[in-house]
Design a protein around this motif. Structure first.
Motif: not given
Lengths: 403, 403, 403, 403
Positions: C306-308, C341-343, C352-357
């Motif tokens: 959805n966003s980062i 996703s990150d998971d 429906n997930f956020v990619t975290t940097i």
């Protein structure tokens, strides 16, 4: 403040691999003997190796015991060398602006503590520099206070007369300008037997050696034998005969059994000596000798080594210290307290040995040079079952298990 | 005692890589944040990584402030988890037989200290657990002593009502079985402007949010505005109007300018509230909720996060803690004190954010679970020019440069 | 050479806490992941924290695979940022005069290795940059050599098309100025079932997502199903129907069972596609976008986040890198290969997930910017029973136990 | 594999503070001399101190040079003591199942390398154990291969005849069952002047001492004077007269000036000696002597020390090694190569000194006991301007700056 200084830009250009000042903690904690600190990145200071020492092994303790007054204390604290910069030049506590705050912290600690014995005799207890790394005597201020308040002032210098008495005479007396009137050598039958590997006849050679050594200082001597139940008459007589042969006084102390009353005979002997014998105190060595000459003087005259061997590393340190202008400082020997030689198992009156100097350290604040003959432990460890395991507090708030 | 236990054979099979207990020193020393200890060979213990924390960040401080009496203190100290063994099972201070000695050391510290203000009003000062890693309130014993001695007892819970007040209500009141009668929310025009990025009109949203939050606890509320010279009448009126709209009391405190006299109006308002308004205190959450539910409750009800995100590592910790049987403990949130959100620059009444839980720690002695939303600093550093550089002592023994 | 430079006076004023270059060793050795080096005093360099990485995770490997010729190699090696000085400015390998010697060492390594398959087909094997921390493709020189020598050149880009293909298209093709004619997506029934948590019907969503993603690049696509014994006709038919719906080619590969002959059908399909379908290759993003925009483009277009969310630390790094003038570099994402996703447990076509940097690193030599979505392992460890335990050599000099 | 074993449960109960095996890297890297590894938590192994050594200082190199064949190599590798368990018992490479893989890695390295001189004479170059920590000779296999292939086999034993020749005779000849026929002592006028602090007359005492020493082994001796331009006739005559007095052969070698032709005279002398003089080789000491007796024999017979002093730590190690059953191993002395004494500045034919043994190490794989008279450097550092700074590669792929 050292690590903070380095972290904040290191204006003094301190070499992190050449910092001589150690962190200090009043705990027995062997895991802190060798540590690496400042890990974790830029916010946590600069990485370096450090060692924690116990309070009594800190140069601050030695300084506290050698300071004449608050101003002298602050000066000496300021002179502490905390390490060297990248050009190899000494960096002092004063350059870090740390001496004022250190002196402020110690403003009450510099005053001697008055306590009493179980028999209500007043005693001053003040200061406890480790006798292995420092000079091992109580504070000059306490001794001077005693001299001012009492007719007779007695002070102790522990760890064998070759260590304690030598440092008392050559470091403390010289710095405090004190001239003692009587020396009491304390001994026990048990200690003398130990020095003879079980044989009293052999072991008295140790006592003879100490008597001979202390004669060098020109102060009247009495040997006090601390008497215990197991000591026989003939053993005591034998020790007395040794003292007679050396022409020094001898007295039995029964303080262990009878308390203060058991010390009366010794006290009277001392009073008598003060009235009839004249002290002619002189230190072992002239401070103007070179560091090596002073070390050699102590090793050959007191320990009776054939000679000294200064390891190359120690020789370089001596040269550096003399170049820094500290060659007139007295020597504080760091040696084991069991033998005159470097080998703790060599008892009695050791002969035919060489005293090896492995390391030399400058204590620019305490104003002496430490010469180490072996490794010195400055952070003790706990035993397998630390006393803390037995200490407890009950519901009434009474602490138990302390002894 | 932990490292000594490991050195002496490690009967408890402690995993040196999983020791949660930190060494503690009451100094600002950033270089001790991350260290490696036990170096130098077999005599110096077992090598491992360690961190030093400052006294107030130690679980011992939290326990001291939550203990009811000496016996409770000893029990709680014994429950401290010092680390885990190689099977991953918790090892406690009690298993090291350390709790008795720790309690003995704290037997005097557990008693509150009575001091006085400049106007000679008696005050109890007792305990200071860091509000970032612990619950941030003074000791239960001091509060209970106040309740016993005085008609009205006032205590402070700092760091923003979302942190201080929440922990006071949900941790301290619940553990001490205390039911407060009045809440005073202290604010300033300057703080509210800051929360509005300069605009008072915007910033009051922060006050409104705090008022709404505290209403949840069912205790009558008064907002005390700490008045300063620069505050204008209209600004004060505006803040008052906000309180009116929220139907809570409002009073100006002029203590900054007039000392005790400046607080009379507020005192009278509080006395009036005590007589006329009824408190109906209830905590935010039921302890029987799961740890995640309790964290979520705080984050969504008090911080107003849309949701919480528990990082995988923190999730594993929660599972472990619940398996250990501590799911009924209250939550002690570790969050910045500047914003309702995790982002300290998001001021006012933050909206539309997610609260991220990065780490969860069990304090089995203090009996709460810490949930961390970011890195928490538990060992401060010195500034570029530490105050110590200005501290000095003059010839008369007067310490200067302290302020 | 970095530590030697610091030891020898540190003319470049390198900050020992901010050295990004790691020592490298071609061994699996977890104990070298975090080390403290330079201990033991002035002769042993300056103490600092370091990490060892395995050869394939070194930036040198990435550079070797992206260099056009020896001169380009030497330039790129010289551009490697080995750390930062105390002013926070980058220090390069060139400033240490290390790039000439490094290039000399690699003068043979830069030439592709020609080997053959079991069926004697020639293959070039050259370079192996870790796909988690680098771009994961073989060398540009090998690919170009293939293009020159053969009619059709096939190269592999592993670790899931979201990682391998994305980096191949956006990093390697762009740097090498190569325009691919056909994309082969390789899949298996087993992998698709895994992505459906056991259900093929669910799991094909993963394949669909990859097909949709690769259409973005404008290159004709064929899905190659690696057929195994357990695969049923209806399962294969179902996968084919998915490809039909997506209007991409589908072919079965029976190489596992039949060797080269099993790949003939696929080969013919590819040859047919080369003759009949036209490639219109275009990269996913324009290099002129900001680093954040490029990261966002990959995360939202390819991963379908959805966003980062860029953590504060990573945001500061991005700002620093852009200030250093590297904003035009392509992005090399470091993400797990199991999930979009990150998971890693979120399979199929995650939504429906956020990619975290979490972290961003500049590879100034390899000329890309690595964006990390989690921790990346760059030094493997050995398993409980390392293969080395089974390896032996018998009396005839034959090595046994290798497999 | 050691750290992995510990990480995976440590079934052998290895004491991390008592691991004698060092990591090895073929680089000059002083910062790796003392390191702490295994940091970063449970996934990264167990924290401990380690040291990196350079390849040639590894016991593996000594073993490679002393192994008779592949099977012997594997056995010796398996006997390497990698450290001690918590009960103080040795743990070997074999117990870690590492010896098979190590032997497999060395299966090609065990074969001697045939190279040629500038004049195309065949030479075997094989093995290079550091002469300070190991025995300093080439491999037994190469020497035996030479003996099989050639009429006359010449091998070198460097670092002064008191080190190189003593170890060659007492370690290598004894292990390989080789009996040399002729000894060539190589000297130069420059070296002899250096040993006389500038005076040739003084310095020849060094040559005399070496001649006397080698006579002990019963092998015919020729002194080869390496002639340089600056040497005068009378200087050469003087050296010759010394050899005459010692009744050993003397020959000038002009290889430096004339290449192979310059060595003809020496070669003819050697051939003549082989035909006319009879070797009666016997080692210096009987292996059945105790370790202390063997050390003393070398120190007093070869170095001509008055006596040896074994430091307490070294004495404990000797006792431990004898208890482990290795008292029959030969001694490999680690001494400086400049002086017969421990003091590198004491040149010529040192007299009246004591050889101090500071440390003793068992090489259970190489099958000798190392006795150290001082600190031994086993990981070199780079100079201020490392050669790597001058090495470069030009556009034609030619490496420059190597010399």
């Amino acid at each position: 403040m050292i690590d903070n200084h380095i972290h904040q830009g290191n204006a003094l250009n301190i070499d992190v691999r050449n910092i001589t000042w150690k962190r200090c903690m009043d705990l027995n904690d062997r895991a802190l003997r060798e540590v690496v600190i400042g890990l974790g990145g830029q916010l946590n200071g600069m990485p370096r190796q450090d060692n924690f020492v116990i309070t009594v092994a800190s140069e601050v303790m030695a300084i506290l015991c050698l300071a004449i007054d608050l101003e002298d204390l602050k000066n000496k604290l300021g002179n502490i060398i905390i390490g060297y910069n990248l050009n190899g030049e000494a960096v002092t506590a004063k350059e870090l602006n740390a001496n004022g705050a250190m002196a402020a912290l110690l403003k009450d600690a510099i005053n001697p503590n008055l306590v009493q014995t179980l028999e209500h005799t007043p005693v001053l207890i003040h200061g406890g520099p480790f006798a292995n790394i420092a000079h091992g005597c109580n504070s000059i201020r306490a001794t001077k206070l005693g001299l001012k308040l009492a007719d007779i002032t007695i002070t102790e210098a522990g760890f064998g007369a070759d260590l304690g008495a030598e440092k008392f005479f050559d470091i403390k007396c010289s710095k405090a300008d004190i001239s003692p009137d009587v020396v009491v050598i304390v001994t026990t039958i048990r200690a003398l037997k130990h020095n003879g590997y079980g044989e009293l006849k052999e072991g008295v050679s140790n006592l003879t050696r100490h008597i001979e050594n202390l004669k060098i200082y020109g102060v009247p001597i009495v040997v006090a034998l601390n008497k215990f139940n197991a000591d026989t008459e003939s053993e005591i007589e034998f020790v007395k005969s040794i003292c007679d042969k050396q022409q020094v006084n001898f007295e039995i102390s029964e303080v262990w059994e009878k308390g203060g009353a058991g010390g009366e005979a010794l006290a009277n002997t001392i009073i008598n000596m003060l009235e009839t014998e004249k002290s002619n105190y002189r230190p072992l060595y002239n401070l103007e000798l070179s560091l090596e000459e002073k070390i050699s003087k102590i090793a050959t005259s007191i320990y009776r080594a054939n000679s000294i061997y200064i390891e190359p590393k120690a020789r370089r340190e001596i040269e550096k210290i003399e170049k820094m202008g500290y060659s007139h400082f007295p020597i504080c020997m760091a040696k084991n307290q069991y033998s005159f030689s470097d080998d703790p198992t060599n008892l009695g009156a050791s002969e035919n040995f060489v005293t090896t100097i492995k390391e030399v350290r400058i204590m620019a604040g305490a104003e002496f040079v430490v010469a180490l003959t072996g490794n010195v432990m400055v952070m003790p460890g706990l035993p397998k079952n630390p006393s803390a395991e037995n200490i407890d507090i009950n519901k009434d708030g009474i602490v138990i298990g302390l002894f």
